[in-house]
Scaffold this motif. Sequence first.
Motif, PDB file in Angstrom:
ATOM      1  N   THR A 489       0.863  -1.180   0.000  1.00 49.74           N
ATOM      2  CA  THR A 489       0.000   0.000   0.000  1.00 49.74           C
ATOM      3  C   THR A 489       0.897   1.226   0.000  1.00 49.74           C
ATOM      4  O   THR A 489       1.632   1.476   0.966  1.00 49.74           O
ATOM      5  N   VAL A 490       0.854   1.976  -1.094  1.00 51.81           N
ATOM      6  CA  VAL A 490       1.703   3.156  -1.241  1.00 51.81           C
ATOM      7  C   VAL A 490       0.911   4.364  -0.745  1.00 51.81           C
ATOM      8  O   VAL A 490      -0.099   4.747  -1.345  1.00 51.81           O
ATOM      9  N   ASN A 491       1.364   4.931   0.344  1.00 48.01           N
ATOM     10  CA  ASN A 491       0.652   6.064   0.935  1.00 48.01           C
ATOM     11  C   ASN A 491       0.779   7.310   0.066  1.00 48.01           C
ATOM     12  O   ASN A 491       1.759   7.501  -0.666  1.00 48.01           O
ATOM     13  N   HIS A 492      -0.218   8.141   0.208  1.00 45.97           N
ATOM     14  CA  HIS A 492      -0.226   9.409  -0.529  1.00 45.97           C
ATOM     15  C   HIS A 492       0.758  10.390   0.112  1.00 45.97           C
ATOM     16  O   HIS A 492       0.759  10.589   1.322  1.00 45.97           O
ATOM     17  N   THR A 493       1.605  10.963  -0.709  1.00 50.24           N
ATOM     18  CA  THR A 493       2.468  12.058  -0.266  1.00 50.24           C
ATOM     19  C   THR A 493       2.409  13.146  -1.329  1.00 50.24           C
ATOM     20  O   THR A 493       2.104  12.884  -2.505  1.00 50.24           O
ATOM     21  N   ALA A 494       2.676  14.360  -0.905  1.00 47.99           N
ATOM     22  CA  ALA A 494       2.599  15.480  -1.848  1.00 47.99           C
ATOM     23  C   ALA A 494       3.594  15.316  -2.983  1.00 47.99           C
ATOM     24  O   ALA A 494       3.292  15.592  -4.155  1.00 47.99           O
ATOM     25  N   ARG A 495       4.797  14.844  -2.668  1.00 44.30           N
ATOM     26  CA  ARG A 495       5.833  14.686  -3.702  1.00 44.30           C
ATOM     27  C   ARG A 495       5.457  13.574  -4.676  1.00 44.30           C
ATOM     28  O   ARG A 495       5.612  13.716  -5.896  1.00 44.30           O
ATOM     29  N   ALA A 496       4.924  12.470  -4.161  1.00 41.65           N
ATOM     30  CA  ALA A 496       4.544  11.359  -5.028  1.00 41.65           C
ATOM     31  C   ALA A 496       3.364  11.745  -5.913  1.00 41.65           C
ATOM     32  O   ALA A 496       3.310  11.387  -7.096  1.00 41.65           O
ATOM     33  N   VAL A 678      -3.699  -0.224  -8.508  1.00 41.23           N
ATOM     34  CA  VAL A 678      -5.046   0.289  -8.212  1.00 41.23           C
ATOM     35  C   VAL A 678      -4.894   1.638  -7.527  1.00 41.23           C
ATOM     36  O   VAL A 678      -4.227   1.731  -6.480  1.00 41.23           O
ATOM     37  N   ARG A 679      -5.477   2.655  -8.098  1.00 35.54           N
ATOM     38  CA  ARG A 679      -5.379   4.007  -7.524  1.00 35.54           C
ATOM     39  C   ARG A 679      -6.480   4.202  -6.487  1.00 35.54           C
ATOM     40  O   ARG A 679      -7.681   4.041  -6.772  1.00 35.54           O
ATOM     41  N   PHE A 680      -6.065   4.528  -5.270  1.00 34.57           N
ATOM     42  CA  PHE A 680      -7.025   4.744  -4.176  1.00 34.57           C
ATOM     43  C   PHE A 680      -8.017   5.858  -4.532  1.00 34.57           C
ATOM     44  O   PHE A 680      -7.643   6.909  -5.043  1.00 34.57           O
ATOM     45  N   ASP A 681      -9.275   5.583  -4.294  1.00 33.60           N
ATOM     46  CA  ASP A 681     -10.359   6.555  -4.417  1.00 33.60           C
ATOM     47  C   ASP A 681     -10.647   6.946  -5.867  1.00 33.60           C
ATOM     48  O   ASP A 681     -11.478   7.818  -6.114  1.00 33.60           O
ATOM     49  N   LEU A 707      -1.975  -1.043  -3.947  1.00 33.52           N
ATOM     50  CA  LEU A 707      -2.904   0.062  -3.703  1.00 33.52           C
ATOM     51  C   LEU A 707      -2.087   1.348  -3.657  1.00 33.52           C
ATOM     52  O   LEU A 707      -1.310   1.574  -2.729  1.00 33.52           O
ATOM     53  N   ASN A 708      -2.269   2.167  -4.646  1.00 28.77           N
ATOM     54  CA  ASN A 708      -1.420   3.335  -4.827  1.00 28.77           C
ATOM     55  C   ASN A 708      -2.149   4.609  -4.368  1.00 28.77           C
ATOM     56  O   ASN A 708      -3.367   4.751  -4.526  1.00 28.77           O
ATOM     57  N   GLY A 709      -1.385   5.540  -3.793  1.00 29.06           N
ATOM     58  CA  GLY A 709      -1.928   6.841  -3.410  1.00 29.06           C
ATOM     59  C   GLY A 709      -2.927   6.780  -2.274  1.00 29.06           C
ATOM     60  O   GLY A 709      -3.855   7.602  -2.207  1.00 29.06           O
ATOM     61  N   PHE A 710      -2.750   5.848  -1.341  1.00 26.26           N
ATOM     62  CA  PHE A 710      -3.710   5.695  -0.245  1.00 26.26           C
ATOM     63  C   PHE A 710      -3.629   6.887   0.717  1.00 26.26           C
ATOM     64  O   PHE A 710      -2.562   7.241   1.209  1.00 26.26           O
ATOM     65  N   ASP A 711      -4.801   7.501   0.957  1.00 24.29           N
ATOM     66  CA  ASP A 711      -4.896   8.641   1.877  1.00 24.29           C
ATOM     67  C   ASP A 711      -5.881   8.274   2.983  1.00 24.29           C
ATOM     68  O   ASP A 711      -7.097   8.258   2.766  1.00 24.29           O
ATOM     69  N   PRO A 712      -5.403   7.940   4.174  1.00 25.56           N
ATOM     70  CA  PRO A 712      -6.316   7.499   5.240  1.00 25.56           C
ATOM     71  C   PRO A 712      -7.316   8.574   5.652  1.00 25.56           C
ATOM     72  O   PRO A 712      -8.367   8.268   6.195  1.00 25.56           O
ATOM     73  N   ARG A 713      -7.036   9.843   5.385  1.00 24.45           N
ATOM     74  CA  ARG A 713      -7.978  10.899   5.746  1.00 24.45           C
ATOM     75  C   ARG A 713      -9.233  10.856   4.885  1.00 24.45           C
ATOM     76  O   ARG A 713     -10.289  11.351   5.283  1.00 24.45           O
ATOM     77  N   LYS A 714      -9.093  10.291   3.695  1.00 23.10           N
ATOM     78  CA  LYS A 714     -10.226  10.241   2.782  1.00 23.10           C
ATOM     79  C   LYS A 714     -10.885   8.871   2.727  1.00 23.10           C
ATOM     80  O   LYS A 714     -11.888   8.692   2.047  1.00 23.10           O
ATOM     81  N   ALA A 715     -10.311   7.911   3.426  1.00 24.29           N
ATOM     82  CA  ALA A 715     -10.841   6.555   3.350  1.00 24.29           C
ATOM     83  C   ALA A 715     -12.217   6.496   3.979  1.00 24.29           C
ATOM     84  O   ALA A 715     -12.543   7.215   4.918  1.00 24.29           O
ATOM     85  N   LYS A 716     -13.058   5.634   3.464  1.00 28.09           N
ATOM     86  CA  LYS A 716     -14.401   5.454   4.007  1.00 28.09           C
ATOM     87  C   LYS A 716     -14.692   3.962   4.064  1.00 28.09           C
ATOM     88  O   LYS A 716     -14.041   3.140   3.438  1.00 28.09           O
ATOM     89  N   THR A 717     -15.718   3.617   4.815  1.00 31.29           N
ATOM     90  CA  THR A 717     -16.156   2.234   4.911  1.00 31.29           C
ATOM     91  C   THR A 717     -17.614   2.163   4.574  1.00 31.29           C
ATOM     92  O   THR A 717     -18.318   3.161   4.524  1.00 31.29           O
ATOM     93  N   GLY A 718     -18.116   0.982   4.421  1.00 32.55           N
ATOM     94  CA  GLY A 718     -19.535   0.812   4.131  1.00 32.55           C
ATOM     95  C   GLY A 718     -19.702   0.086   2.825  1.00 32.55           C
ATOM     96  O   GLY A 718     -18.780  -0.432   2.215  1.00 32.55           O
ATOM     97  N   SER A 719     -20.937   0.042   2.382  1.00 26.00           N
ATOM     98  CA  SER A 719     -21.251  -0.626   1.120  1.00 26.00           C
ATOM     99  C   SER A 719     -21.297   0.400   0.021  1.00 26.00           C
ATOM    100  O   SER A 719     -21.738   1.523   0.217  1.00 26.00           O
ATOM    101  N   TYR A 720     -20.865  -0.007  -1.161  1.00 27.79           N
ATOM    102  CA  TYR A 720     -20.764   0.927  -2.254  1.00 27.79           C
ATOM    103  C   TYR A 720     -21.444   0.333  -3.479  1.00 27.79           C
ATOM    104  O   TYR A 720     -21.616  -0.867  -3.626  1.00 27.79           O
TER     105      TYR A 720
END
Length: 735
Positions: A489-496, A678-681, A707-720
């Motif tokens: 899981t590649v976390n989101h960073t401003a530089r990336a 897979v790009r997060f979000d 999982l690329n660009g993962f941003d935990p601040r924007k992550a959500k749960t539930g059914s989609y």
Amino acid sequence: MLDRGTAVQHTAAPPPADLADDEIDLGQLALSIWAGKFWVAAFLVLALAIGVFYVAITPRTYQADALIQLEERSTSLGLPAAMQELMESSPRSVTQIEILRSRMVIGQVVADLNLDWTAEPVLLPVIGHAVTRFRLPVPDMAALTPFARADEAIVLDLLEVPPQWVGDPIQLTITAPAQYRVTLPNGAQAEGRVGQALYHPDDGFSLRVGELVGAIGRSFEITQRRELDVINAVRGNLSVSERGNQSGILSATFTHSDPAMAQRILDAIMQSYIEQNIARSAAEAQSGLNFVQQQIPIARAELVEAEQALSNFRQGQQSVDLSFETQNLLTQITRIENELVALQSQEDEISQRYTPSHPVYQQLLNQRQRLTDQRDQLQSETEALPETQQQILNLTQAVEMAQVSYTELLRRGQELQVLEASTVGNVRLIDRAQTARAAVAPRTSLVIALAGVLGLMAGIGFVLLRNWLRRGVQGSEELEKIGLPVYATVNHTARAAALMGPNRRSRDILAIDDPTDLAVEALRSLRTSLHFGMLDADTRSIAITSTAPNAGKSFTSVNLAVVTAQTGQSVCLIDADLRRGQLRKYFNAPKIGLAQVLAGEAALDEVLIEGPIAGLSFLPAGEYPPNPSELLMRRSFRDLVVELNDRFDLSIFDTPPVLAVTDPVIIAQAVGATIGIVRFDETPLGEVEAMKRTLEASGVRMSGVVLNGFDPRKAKTGSYSYSYSYNYRYSYKNR
């Protein structure tokens, strides 16, 4: 070949889908809202600004109040029961409230105060009230000259318009000090001066302005409104209610934008109501007096007639007088008749409070029965008298009754004359109209508080709706549910983020420029996972692909190649996108490469270039061929994969998106492992499933995903709910 069912990262089995869908994670919900706190704050600030703006542009509304009492009074003049019922006042509050709100009362106020005249300055649209209230500066422009500033007013002393102009505005413009020009509804214009009447006899128009305050060029709008419309408007601003139950105290309030006018109108309404109440009471007294005065001559004639009959009878009988016994009977009968009349009055009063079965009522009935029996007994005794005595008894009784009736009417007439002269009505004004200093509307604190609450609700709703509408993958658990191991899981960073996607600002290699970035650390984890995951692979080569462009596929390929070469391994990075490959820009490579090797136009060593670090080699895509799929299906491609496997410890093929073209499926059949980015979000889960099915249909099983660009601040749960399509434009791109 790599066992593509092997997962490097193992996680606990997720809960059943139906149970997970039914659960609401309040903690995650709170985190989602906190992640969107800037949106919530923006909506809050916007709502508060709108609330403040609304308060500023809304005219102030003031309220005047007054208090009146409805009295239950009796004349206290000793009138009989029937007359007492006529003159007594027992007003019902509901009735009096309707009278107070009637056209009779309000119409008189409209006429007295000329409320059907309106003369107001012309205000700027929307912000006009704010300009006059806060004395806001207005640019000195010709187009803005007619609009009012602060402290501008007009007072009318006279206004008459023809019927066809009722409701039509008349424009008045200041032309000079104490001078003005009016523009009539028919287009005619006339000049006038303050304090002087302006007549337009041809149109039936008259106007006199008593006061005019404003700069030259200011405009005012004058209107003669319909009386019924004004009455309804006044009635709409008037509120009357009773304080308490059956208290007889009425509270009246009136709202208006001008506090002085609110007090003046309400005071006029109270005075008009009291005057009509007094006039009604005087009319009732006058009606009773007229009735009594009509009955007095009749009663007097009856008395004269009775006295004449008695006198004639006596003269005919030679002055026959009543005997002592007869006189005694007459006295007793007269007394009993008077008592019966008094009992009748008492019964009228008692019947309003008690039923006939009540002891008090029964006692009165028994007393009346005894008096009736006594009267009947006395009248039977008169039958034993001589005929002459009976006649004189009857005549004398008639004279006395006529005398009593005549005297009673005279007394009633005098009392009614006094009542008429002293009529004050049954309404008393307790508190005169008074306007509160504070405005009742708009309620600033309430409006601001409500705006803040609505702003918060709108902000939170926007954040939740935005999260709900996101179609992209939100976490590794979603990918694992469909049977795809998550290698990293590649976390989101401003530089990336600046180095991947359609908005990339440079072609720098993050693993070289900033090796401590969190995204680079995640790629090192991917490197380790691939090292152990490819121990049983046929070749040490991997194909990196995605469902659609801009998932970070090239970013991952380049930086994975760098971090692997930094461990001392020999790595070859191949740009296998023969349609739009751009990896050459990372290495300043020439426009010759894989396409030419597969076509037999160049040897591998001729197009293979050294990378920026030791151990890293790069094979560019070369000139874009017209038949990329056919080139990849040639035997030469598989031979190239084997040759690279012999010369390098790891070969990384950067391929086109799976759902765009068939090239990555062909490449995946020849390499040792296939990794999806897979790009997060952004990448929908449905597209990931489609990518998996596409590869499996060709006999290729995906090894896993990143999982690329993962941003935990924007992550959500539930059914989609996901939807996707394959109509991506992935055409040839000219260099």
